[in-house]
Design a protein around this motif. Sequence first.
Motif, PDB file in Angstrom:
ATOM      1  N   UNK A 189       0.858  -1.179   0.000  1.00 44.34           N
ATOM      2  CA  UNK A 189       0.000   0.000   0.000  1.00 44.34           C
ATOM      3  C   UNK A 189       0.904   1.242   0.000  1.00 44.34           C
ATOM      4  N   UNK A 190       1.152   1.778  -1.180  1.00 46.65           N
ATOM      5  CA  UNK A 190       2.116   2.867  -1.312  1.00 46.65           C
ATOM      6  C   UNK A 190       1.701   4.134  -0.580  1.00 46.65           C
ATOM      7  N   UNK A 191       0.424   4.201  -0.228  1.00 46.43           N
ATOM      8  CA  UNK A 191      -0.029   5.406   0.478  1.00 46.43           C
ATOM      9  C   UNK A 191       0.553   5.489   1.876  1.00 46.43           C
ATOM     10  N   UNK A 192       1.045   4.360   2.385  1.00 41.79           N
ATOM     11  CA  UNK A 192       1.613   4.345   3.743  1.00 41.79           C
ATOM     12  C   UNK A 192       3.015   4.940   3.782  1.00 41.79           C
ATOM     13  N   UNK A 193       3.688   4.997   2.652  1.00 39.37           N
ATOM     14  CA  UNK A 193       5.044   5.537   2.629  1.00 39.37           C
ATOM     15  C   UNK A 193       6.090   4.478   2.943  1.00 39.37           C
ATOM     16  N   UNK A 194       7.312   4.708   2.528  1.00 39.27           N
ATOM     17  CA  UNK A 194       8.411   3.754   2.733  1.00 39.27           C
ATOM     18  C   UNK A 194       9.067   3.961   4.092  1.00 39.27           C
ATOM     19  N   UNK A 195       9.875   2.976   4.500  1.00 39.84           N
ATOM     20  CA  UNK A 195      10.580   3.089   5.776  1.00 39.84           C
ATOM     21  C   UNK A 195      11.948   2.405   5.689  1.00 39.84           C
ATOM     22  N   UNK A 196      12.796   2.673   6.658  1.00 40.43           N
ATOM     23  CA  UNK A 196      14.156   2.102   6.672  1.00 40.43           C
ATOM     24  C   UNK A 196      14.103   0.580   6.768  1.00 40.43           C
ATOM     25  N   UNK A 197      14.859  -0.077   5.898  1.00 45.04           N
ATOM     26  CA  UNK A 197      14.919  -1.542   5.945  1.00 45.04           C
ATOM     27  C   UNK A 197      15.694  -2.019   7.176  1.00 45.04           C
ATOM     28  N   UNK A 198      16.780  -1.347   7.498  1.00 42.73           N
ATOM     29  CA  UNK A 198      17.649  -1.771   8.604  1.00 42.73           C
ATOM     30  C   UNK A 198      17.390  -0.899   9.827  1.00 42.73           C
ATOM     31  N   UNK A 199      17.054  -1.549  10.951  1.00 45.16           N
ATOM     32  CA  UNK A 199      16.776  -0.821  12.183  1.00 45.16           C
ATOM     33  C   UNK A 199      17.346  -1.596  13.371  1.00 45.16           C
ATOM     34  N   UNK A 200      18.028  -0.890  14.256  1.00 42.47           N
ATOM     35  CA  UNK A 200      18.638  -1.470  15.455  1.00 42.47           C
ATOM     36  C   UNK A 200      19.515  -2.670  15.103  1.00 42.47           C
ATOM     37  N   UNK A 201      20.405  -2.443  14.163  1.00 45.62           N
ATOM     38  CA  UNK A 201      21.312  -3.511  13.711  1.00 45.62           C
ATOM     39  C   UNK A 201      22.736  -2.974  13.545  1.00 45.62           C
ATOM     40  N   UNK A 202      23.697  -3.844  13.856  1.00 54.45           N
ATOM     41  CA  UNK A 202      25.094  -3.545  13.524  1.00 54.45           C
ATOM     42  C   UNK A 202      25.259  -3.795  12.035  1.00 54.45           C
ATOM     43  N   UNK A 203      25.843  -2.854  11.339  1.00 49.95           N
ATOM     44  CA  UNK A 203      25.868  -2.899   9.878  1.00 49.95           C
ATOM     45  C   UNK A 203      27.245  -3.273   9.335  1.00 49.95           C
ATOM     46  N   UNK A 204      27.229  -4.151   8.320  1.00 53.09           N
ATOM     47  CA  UNK A 204      28.437  -4.595   7.636  1.00 53.09           C
ATOM     48  C   UNK A 204      28.318  -4.239   6.157  1.00 53.09           C
ATOM     49  N   UNK A 205      29.171  -3.372   5.632  1.00 58.73           N
ATOM     50  CA  UNK A 205      29.108  -3.052   4.200  1.00 58.73           C
ATOM     51  C   UNK A 205      29.587  -4.236   3.353  1.00 58.73           C
ATOM     52  N   UNK A 206      28.929  -4.461   2.237  1.00 58.60           N
ATOM     53  CA  UNK A 206      29.262  -5.558   1.326  1.00 58.60           C
ATOM     54  C   UNK A 206      29.690  -4.952  -0.007  1.00 58.60           C
ATOM     55  N   UNK A 207      30.830  -5.411  -0.515  1.00 62.20           N
ATOM     56  CA  UNK A 207      31.395  -4.854  -1.750  1.00 62.20           C
ATOM     57  C   UNK A 207      31.397  -5.899  -2.866  1.00 62.20           C
ATOM     58  N   UNK A 208      31.417  -5.420  -4.105  1.00 60.98           N
ATOM     59  CA  UNK A 208      31.548  -6.344  -5.226  1.00 60.98           C
ATOM     60  C   UNK A 208      33.023  -6.648  -5.455  1.00 60.98           C
TER      61      UNK A 208
END
Length: 605
Positions: A189-208
């Motif tokens: 339902x696009x009327x609700x708007x988007x939100x952050x996929x990652x929340x309260x997580x330690x983040x690791x960048x992934x490279x090609x």
Amino acid sequence: MRFGENFLDEVKARTRVSDVVGRHVKLKRQGREFAGLSPFTNEKTPSFFVNDEKGFYHCFSSGKHGDGISFLMEVEGLSFPEAVEALAGMAGMEMPKSDPQAERRAARNKATISWMERAQEFFEKSLYRADGAEARDYLKGRGLTQTAAKNFGMGYAPNNFSALKDELIAQGATDAQLIEAGLLVEPDDRSRGSWDRFRNRIMFPIHDTRGRLVAFGGRAMEKDAKAKYLNSPETPIFSKGRLLYNYHRARKALAAPQKSARGMIVAEGYMDVIALSRAGFEHTVAPMGTALTEDQLDLLWRAGPEPILCFDGDKAGLRAAYRSIERALPLIKPGQSLRFALLPEGQDPDDLIKAKGAQAMQTILENAIPLVDMLWQREAEAETLDTPEAKAGLKARIFNALNEITHDDVKALYRTELLARFDAAFGWKAQRNYGRQRNDERKADKLATKAAGQSLAQNSRREATLIGAIILFPELLTLVDERLFELEFTDPVCIRLQRGVLSYVRVTKAVEKSSLYAHMVTEGLEQDVKALSQRRALINAAMGGASAELSDKAAIWNTEADALSGQHQPDEISHETRSRFAETIRSDNADALKRLKRAALKARD
């Protein structure tokens, strides 16, 4: 002109660096490498090396390092497209035609990568803000310093549905761009708007493979989170089945001239990779929560012929190893295989390194199991092999596995090896083992006779001297190996060490003290070796001292072996005593064996 990554990889795969360099430098083979005079400096002693297996050249006199493309750019002054075209000509490949749509996709992907890089900047800053305190405590508890976290670009996604979105929108991004990058979730339902996929997580960048930031992995801070690890979704710039975490760093580390590894180490997760890299194993990668794919195996084999898959030694780890075998069998060929390193049950690489140090991990890697051994183990452990039907089932599974191998020569050699093992275990060769119990009885006869006819202390000393000399001076094996394995030791510790040395000789070509010790540790004989080492001074003296020539040590050793073998002939002993000795030998109960010896001596007196 832009070139696709697949095209560049194919060009490099079809050309050898030595062929490219050989047009300008006279090369001479030295083992697995080629050596020559540097084309960059005026030198008289070769310091320029080429390694086709790893796909690079390295010049020690100038410090220059690279592949065939960079060499043409350096020596012939070509631009990057010109060097690629020259290499493609050598490989007999046509240059790709200009594609306007591809160029538009490349420009769009470049913009997406730019937003990924800004997202990482936000995550890194968030880790050191107030709401990142819990994440910092977690990393500190895992032994990660701020410097280590920064080296791997680690960060923190705040526990907020719009923290990243608000930050990047303010910098000029659109919802559509961030959704395409996988940073935002778009609801049905696009009327609700988007939100952050990652929340309260330690983040690791992934490279090609080219080192471009294309995705993220996030570890949940909440213990009851539905997904402990969450990766970016499939996007135009990211396909998790085609990339490996840390590959861009690992390939560079593996290509370093001082590295002698034959391939990358494959761990199970991000934290395993970081722990191993910090312990000196920088050539470590990990899949992203799935079993290895064909594309990931191809990446591994581009870097080296024999990567090591590192798994926990529990049932789950074995299942993961067995799944890897299924995927690898159709792809193996000469110069393209796998090894398997199994960790102690209940320990991951970080646990092992913290408890026993990097050397313990190195020992496990050095004793990694070849693919053929792991395949045999998988099929042999599939069911209890106590009936003819079950043994026939094992043979059927072996043939099913062989049918998965597509390379004819490799398939033929696997067939020979696996069927030889089957015959040794269950065929006519196995009949040799049927007399094992009778051999134990005969050994019991000799043991009982020795206990009744000679000094227990003298016999124990002699056995400890013989096997102890091998542990202290492994080079003796080159002169006395056959005689050693003919000796019938009676002391359980000496028997175990004798078997350990035998298994070492079967798998090694070079006899070396540290590798022998590492093998004994792997076989679970570390305490036995330490116990014997307490008699180091006596053993050393008995063998003529540390300065004695190897031939002199061998002569003394053989004299001791003659004395041990030439003990008194058996006296008459009862069937009951013989059986008790045989049973005690099989149980490896040292205390029970000592009591039995004393009883035999007392009975004789």
